[in-house]
Write an enzyme that holds these catalytic residues in place. Structure first.
Site, PDB file in Angstrom:
ATOM      1  CD  GLU A  87      -3.051  -1.530   2.669  1.00  0.00           C
ATOM      2  OE1 GLU A  87      -2.759  -0.443   3.472  1.00  0.00           O
ATOM      3  OE2 GLU A  87      -3.951  -2.136   1.820  1.00  0.00           O
ATOM      4  CG  ASN A 142      -0.616  -6.736  -1.271  1.00  0.00           C
ATOM      5  OD1 ASN A 142      -1.173  -7.558  -2.243  1.00  0.00           O
ATOM      6  ND2 ASN A 142      -1.383  -7.188  -0.672  1.00  0.00           N
ATOM      7  CG  HIS A 152      -9.756  -5.582   0.471  1.00  0.00           C
ATOM      8  ND1 HIS A 152     -10.432  -6.594   1.539  1.00  0.00           N
ATOM      9  CD2 HIS A 152      -9.077  -4.796   0.510  1.00  0.00           C
ATOM     10  CE1 HIS A 152      -9.299  -7.315   1.381  1.00  0.00           C
ATOM     11  NE2 HIS A 152      -8.066  -6.119   1.250  1.00  0.00           N
ATOM     12  CD  GLU A 170      -4.945  -8.047   1.835  1.00  0.00           C
ATOM     13  OE1 GLU A 170      -5.452  -7.076   2.119  1.00  0.00           O
ATOM     14  OE2 GLU A 170      -3.693  -7.884   2.105  1.00  0.00           O
ATOM     15  CG  ASP A 179     -12.175  -8.780   1.440  1.00  0.00           C
ATOM     16  OD1 ASP A 179     -12.593  -7.537   0.379  1.00  0.00           O
ATOM     17  OD2 ASP A 179     -12.519  -8.304   2.719  1.00  0.00           O
TER      18      ASP A 179
END
Ligand code: XIL
Length: 297
Positions: A127, A169, A205, A232, A234
């Site tokens: 990030e 990432n 996400h 990650e 979701d």
């Protein structure tokens, strides 16, 4: 195949999940973990605050528990994350300049050395780019040590663990946008100059939809000569099952998309409390989204 991991393995990919060490004793949780997943990411246990609670004094207890779970079920282990502006120990938050810079590099070297030989892929830097239209780096204590901090971290990680794939990432990088293009330009520059980088992680996400150029975005990174991984995943919302299927299809369509990780097992395990963004319900039952992913794999 009848499980996510076995189905992904048919095309040489992995299907993983984030795992919390504190839940390994929950039999519903660990039964699904062992049955379905062939890659594991530590949800919090390998972050800076967890691994180096005071300066140069390392705590690998919970990270090692997760590593040992991965080994015992024959799963790959993703390392997450060596450097990030969040979840830093208080002592590091109070440092700056060359003092912080040497603490950062020591952290990378020590942690990557501890897990040397055990990690499939490391999120070396997490990030580091800003949201919005600037395409620039995020302002952070890490960034203020000098713009070359990311390449320095990748070089230190490579020296410490030459067999791990080294990933950058980030989130909000799912389509072709200013943020993902900023990262794309950095990766292109690293490849041109021989800075060691092997993969880019797309957190993904998502909320009820995926950008139409998701696959094209994965593909443009792959064309730079790096693997891409969905790290990650979701997805909230009523369209959940269809969006999960679409993301899975996109990964399968990109030869260098090597695996998918969902960020938790049951909805009740999710960091997005109340959004029910995962593949299993609170009781550990498979949801429609689970079946749609398995159908595509
Ligand atoms: C989250 C964890 O799931 C939570 O348990 C923790 O409280 C905060 O961090 N991006 C990342 C992950 O890279 O490390 C974050 O994980 C979710 C967002």
């Amino acid at each position: 195949a009848s499980t996510l991991g076995a189905a992904a393995a048919q095309s040489g990919r992995y299907f993983g999940t984030a795992v919390a060490a504190g839940k390994l004793g929950d039999s519903t949780y660990s039964t699904i973990l062992r049955r379905e997943f062939n890659s594991i990411t530590a949800e919090n246990e390998m972050k800076w605050d967890a691994t180096e609670p005071s300066r140069n004094s390392f705590n690998y207890g919970n990270g090692d528990r997760i590593a040992s779970q991965a080994r015992s079920q024959g799963a790959a282990l993703r390392g997450h994350a060596l450097l990030w502006h969040q979840q830093q120990p208080g002592w590091a938050q109070g440092l700056s300049g060359s003092d912080l810079r040497s603490a950062m590099m020591n952290h990378v070297t020590q942690v990557a050395t501890h897990y040397r030989g055990q990690i499939h892929s490391w999120d070396v830097v997490n990030e580091a780019f800003a949201d919005g239209n600037s395409g620039a780096r995020r302002d952070s204590n890490l960034q203020r040590t000098g713009n070359d901090w990311i390449e320095a971290a990748f070089r230190a990680a490579r020296s410490a663990d030459p067999t791990a794939k080294l990933c950058y990432n980030d989130y909000n990088t799912d389509g072709i946008n200013a943020k993902s293009t900023g990262i794309y330009n950095m990766v292109a520059d690293f490849k041109n100059r021989g800075v060691p980088i092997d993969c880019v992680g797309f957190q993904s996400h998502l909320s009820n939809s995926v950008p139409g150029d998701y696959q094209a975005n994965l593909q443009r990174f792959a064309a730079l000569g790096v693997d891409v991984q969905i790290t990650e995943l979701d997805i909230s919302g009523s369209n959940q099952a269809a969006v999960y299927a679409s993301v899975t299809r996109s990964c399968l369509a990109v030869p260098r998309c090597t695996g998918i990780t969902v960020w938790g097992i049951r909805d009740s395990d999710s960091w997005r409390q109340g959004e029910n963004p995962l593949l299993f319900d609170n009781n550990g039952n498979k949801k429609a989204a689970y079946n749609s992913v398995l159908d595509v794999l």
